[in-house]
Scaffold this motif. Structure first.
Motif, PDB file in Angstrom:
ATOM      1  N   SER A   1     -10.954  10.696   0.688  1.00 26.87           N
ATOM      2  CA  SER A   1     -10.566  10.878   2.079  1.00 26.87           C
ATOM      3  C   SER A   1      -9.922  12.246   2.264  1.00 26.87           C
ATOM      4  CB  SER A   1      -9.606   9.766   2.521  1.00 26.87           C
ATOM      5  OG  SER A   1      -9.351   9.845   3.915  1.00 26.87           O
ATOM      6  N   HIS A   2      -9.450  12.494   3.469  1.00 23.64           N
ATOM      7  CA  HIS A   2      -8.859  13.782   3.844  1.00 23.64           C
ATOM      8  C   HIS A   2      -7.487  13.537   4.444  1.00 23.64           C
ATOM      9  CE1 HIS A   2      -8.282  17.539   6.176  1.00 23.64           C
ATOM     10  NE2 HIS A   2      -9.058  18.094   5.244  1.00 23.64           N
ATOM     11  N   SER A   3      -6.614  14.537   4.324  1.00 21.67           N
ATOM     12  CA  SER A   3      -5.237  14.394   4.804  1.00 21.67           C
ATOM     13  C   SER A   3      -5.160  14.108   6.303  1.00 21.67           C
ATOM     14  CB  SER A   3      -4.433  15.656   4.484  1.00 21.67           C
ATOM     15  OG  SER A   3      -5.031  16.808   5.062  1.00 21.67           O
ATOM     16  N   LYS A   4      -6.198  14.437   7.062  1.00 19.58           N
ATOM     17  CA  LYS A   4      -6.188  14.135   8.498  1.00 19.58           C
ATOM     18  C   LYS A   4      -6.001  12.648   8.745  1.00 19.58           C
ATOM     19  CE  LYS A   4      -8.780  14.683  12.802  1.00 19.58           C
ATOM     20  NZ  LYS A   4      -9.960  15.277  13.480  1.00 19.58           N
ATOM     21  N   PHE A   5      -6.425  11.812   7.787  1.00 21.51           N
ATOM     22  CA  PHE A   5      -6.385  10.370   7.976  1.00 21.51           C
ATOM     23  C   PHE A   5      -5.263   9.701   7.184  1.00 21.51           C
ATOM     24  CE2 PHE A   5     -10.857  11.864   8.127  1.00 21.51           C
ATOM     25  CZ  PHE A   5     -10.994  11.827   9.498  1.00 21.51           C
ATOM     26  N   TYR A   6      -4.423  10.500   6.542  1.00 16.75           N
ATOM     27  CA  TYR A   6      -3.273   9.947   5.826  1.00 16.75           C
ATOM     28  C   TYR A   6      -2.185   9.575   6.825  1.00 16.75           C
ATOM     29  CZ  TYR A   6       1.051   9.841   3.119  1.00 16.75           C
ATOM     30  OH  TYR A   6       2.261   9.473   2.585  1.00 16.75           O
ATOM     31  N   ARG A   7      -1.551   8.412   6.609  1.00 14.87           N
ATOM     32  CA  ARG A   7      -0.455   7.995   7.475  1.00 14.87           C
ATOM     33  C   ARG A   7       0.791   7.584   6.696  1.00 14.87           C
ATOM     34  NH1 ARG A   7      -2.968  10.584  10.163  1.00 14.87           N
ATOM     35  NH2 ARG A   7      -3.900  10.229  12.207  1.00 14.87           N
ATOM     36  N   THR A   8       0.648   6.735   5.680  1.00 12.99           N
ATOM     37  CA  THR A   8       1.809   6.294   4.907  1.00 12.99           C
ATOM     38  C   THR A   8       1.457   6.240   3.419  1.00 12.99           C
ATOM     39  OG1 THR A   8       1.354   3.909   4.877  1.00 12.99           O
ATOM     40  CG2 THR A   8       2.420   4.802   6.858  1.00 12.99           C
ATOM     41  N   PRO A   9       2.445   6.400   2.541  1.00 14.89           N
ATOM     42  CA  PRO A   9       2.170   6.278   1.102  1.00 14.89           C
ATOM     43  C   PRO A   9       1.777   4.863   0.694  1.00 14.89           C
ATOM     44  CG  PRO A   9       4.535   6.516   1.512  1.00 14.89           C
ATOM     45  CD  PRO A   9       3.851   6.767   2.812  1.00 14.89           C
ATOM     46  N   ASP A  10       2.037   3.878   1.559  1.00 14.93           N
ATOM     47  CA  ASP A  10       1.650   2.504   1.246  1.00 14.93           C
ATOM     48  C   ASP A  10       0.149   2.372   1.068  1.00 14.93           C
ATOM     49  OD1 ASP A  10       4.314   1.922   1.538  1.00 14.93           O
ATOM     50  OD2 ASP A  10       4.123   1.114   3.570  1.00 14.93           O
ATOM     51  N   GLN A  11      -0.616   3.284   1.687  1.00 16.73           N
ATOM     52  CA  GLN A  11      -2.068   3.271   1.518  1.00 16.73           C
ATOM     53  C   GLN A  11      -2.465   3.458   0.051  1.00 16.73           C
ATOM     54  OE1 GLN A  11      -2.225   6.255   5.173  1.00 16.73           O
ATOM     55  NE2 GLN A  11      -4.309   5.855   4.493  1.00 16.73           N
ATOM     56  N   TYR A  12      -1.544   4.015  -0.755  1.00 18.72           N
ATOM     57  CA  TYR A  12      -1.860   4.357  -2.146  1.00 18.72           C
ATOM     58  C   TYR A  12      -0.943   3.654  -3.148  1.00 18.72           C
ATOM     59  CZ  TYR A  12      -4.618   7.870   0.209  1.00 18.72           C
ATOM     60  OH  TYR A  12      -5.527   8.487   1.023  1.00 18.72           O
ATOM     61  N   ALA A  13      -0.305   2.570  -2.715  1.00 17.21           N
ATOM     62  CA  ALA A  13       0.618   1.847  -3.586  1.00 17.21           C
ATOM     63  C   ALA A  13      -0.104   1.317  -4.820  1.00 17.21           C
ATOM     64  CB  ALA A  13       1.270   0.705  -2.818  1.00 17.21           C
TER      65      ALA A  13
END
Length: 476
Positions: A199-211
């Motif tokens: 993915s791309h940083s444009k769609f990053y929102r929270t670190p929980d996405q990568y827990a």
């Protein structure tokens, strides 16, 4: 971004019209929560600067509906803002010259505070804005004016286009729309085998996405460093930070982070990645590209010569601003590694004076010579618009001097039956601004090192940076 107060201060234009596709001011500082994966599909790799206009995302309006009726849907447009974003520029350097930040605002403001600040600054020009209007096409007429075609945004069904003709156009929609995800060997097969893993940083929102995931963050500019620091608090350690050059920000060492060279190859077996130094990592769950964006203006595709080819820079411009063949078309704040708000003021001051006829521009051949010289000096491609310190500070001061050299600067002018001073003076950076600009990466690190206590920090001395003390030591 353009500062309309400079256009208004000329008292020379019969009409100023702003088109804004969103329903509010603030541009990319409007936060859009995480949507379903289908709402932000992106090609892997994404190397096309001509990917088209911003896609609308439909969500329920927060407005109170009529009793007995469902809430209406409204269109929003994805921005790069994430939940915990704070600026990487201290507020004393970042703000507009004639609007102070609130006293209770932290030294590096949160994105919510920045949006409120912009909304306050825009109050005087809201009456000029036509909201929920997307620009579909801008083209030259036979008499060398600009025909602007727009579409209404609010409805799902296609609207009838509107057309208006203007003497000049300012393209101020920014350059954070079309993500850049570079081609890497095996990337497409990997993405097909593990959908959504790249993915791309444009769609990053929270670190929980990568827990609890094994994560690679690619890129070490502002977003890469900040997002990486957030993700490493929740991902499976260590975070792998892949980059091809040294960051202009402070990339602090951490036992929970490993610096790696660029990714050279994706291998679907064991979800593996090979780096350029030959090292391998297997069982990788997610790769987040913080690799920036293309310059993209799909509504200007009819221009000849074009302003966009590869999307790495905006072409055929003079001083990063004026379209050489027809300089009634201007592009403020294309530059990178800069302080946006002061630069917007300085460029807007020049644009306003040129469009009002008080400042002249060189002949087209001379403007082309400037572009060729700049390319030779600074490089073409992605480096063309980069103004690393002190280039950005020198550029702001050059624009200031250029703007105040205009004919009739500061003299009285008639306007609506009254006599007013013509022109607004843009900021000029002195020693203190240069001092702060040079040190802001170190200031940001000192701020971050305070952890949660940073939210109570308001001034530079609180993080150990005192201009007056530095100046005294220099004099001694």
């Amino acid at each position: 971004m353009v500062d309309l107060s400079y256009l208004l201060a000329e008292h020379a234009f019969s009409r100023i019209q702003i088109y804004e596709q969103r329903s509010t001011t603030g541009g990319i500082w409007n936060y859009v929560p995480h949507q379903s994966p289908s709402s932000h599909d992106v090609d892997i790799p994404q190397t096309d600067a001509h990917a088209g206009a911003d896609k609308r995302i439909w969500q329920r309006s927060n407005a109170v509906g009529v009793l007995g009726q469902q809430k209406q849907e409204e269109a929003v447009f994805t921005t790069p803002l994430y939940d915990r974003l704070e600026t990487n520029i201290p507020r004393g350097l970042m703000g507009f010259s004639d609007l102070d930040w609130p006293g209770d605002c932290q030294l590096f403001p949160r994105h919510e505070a920045v949006l409120e600040y912009i909304e306050r600054y825009a109050e005087d020009v809201r009456h000029l804005i036509r909201f929920r209007t997307q620009v579909a096409d801008v083209c030259l007429t036979e008499d060398k004016r600009w025909r602007v075609k727009t579409l209404d945004v609010p409805r799902r069904n296609a609207s009838e286009p509107h057309e208006e003709v203007f003497d000049a156009v300012i393209v101020a929609n920014g350059h954070f729309n079309i993500p850049y995800i570079p081609q890497v060997w095996g990337m497409e097969e990997w993405s097909e085998a593990y959908p959504g893993s790249i993915s791309h940083s444009k769609f990053y929102r929270t670190p929980d996405q990568y827990a609890e995931k094994k994560v690679i963050v690619v890129g070490n500019s502002a977003s890469g460093i900040d997002i990486g620091a957030q993700i490493q608090q929740s991902c499976k350690p260590p975070l792998l930070l892949s980059s091809k050059s040294e960051s202009f920000l402070v990339n602090a060492p951490s036992p929970n982070k490993v610096d790696k060279p660029p990714v050279a190859e994706y291998l679907t077996k064991d979800r593996s990645v090979r780096f350029e130094d030959g090292t391998m990592e297997s069982n990788v769950d997610a790769i987040l590209y913080c690799t920036g964006y293309f310059y993209s203006f799909p509504f200007l595709d009819s221009l000849d010569p074009p302003v966009i080819t590869t999307g790495e820079k905006v072409e055929n411009l003079y001083q990063h601003i004026f379209y050489q063949p027809h300089p009634t078309l201007a592009f403020p704040v294309l530059n990178q590694k800069i302080i946006p708000f002061p630069l917007a003021e300085a460029q807007s001051a020049v644009i306003a004076r040129v469009f009002s006829g008080r400042l002249g521009l060189p002949y087209e051949d001379e403007m082309k010579t400037w572009e060729q010289g700049w390319t030779k000096k600074n490089g073409g491609g992605r480096m063309f618009h980069v103004l690393k310190f002190p280039m950005d500070a020198d550029y702001i001061d050059m624009l200031h001097d250029w703007s105040v050299s205009a004919d009739g600067e500061g003299l009285d002018a008639p306007a609506n039956g009254a006599v007013v001073k013509r022109g607004k003076t843009p900021p000029y950076w002195g020693e203190k601004e240069y001092w702060m600009r040079e040190r802001f990466p170190a200031i940001k690190k000192a701020f971050q090192d305070l952890g949660e206590e940073r939210h109570s920090i308001r001034t530079l001395p609180e993080v150990g940076f005192e201009y007056e003390e530095w100046k005294k030591r220099e004099e001694e």
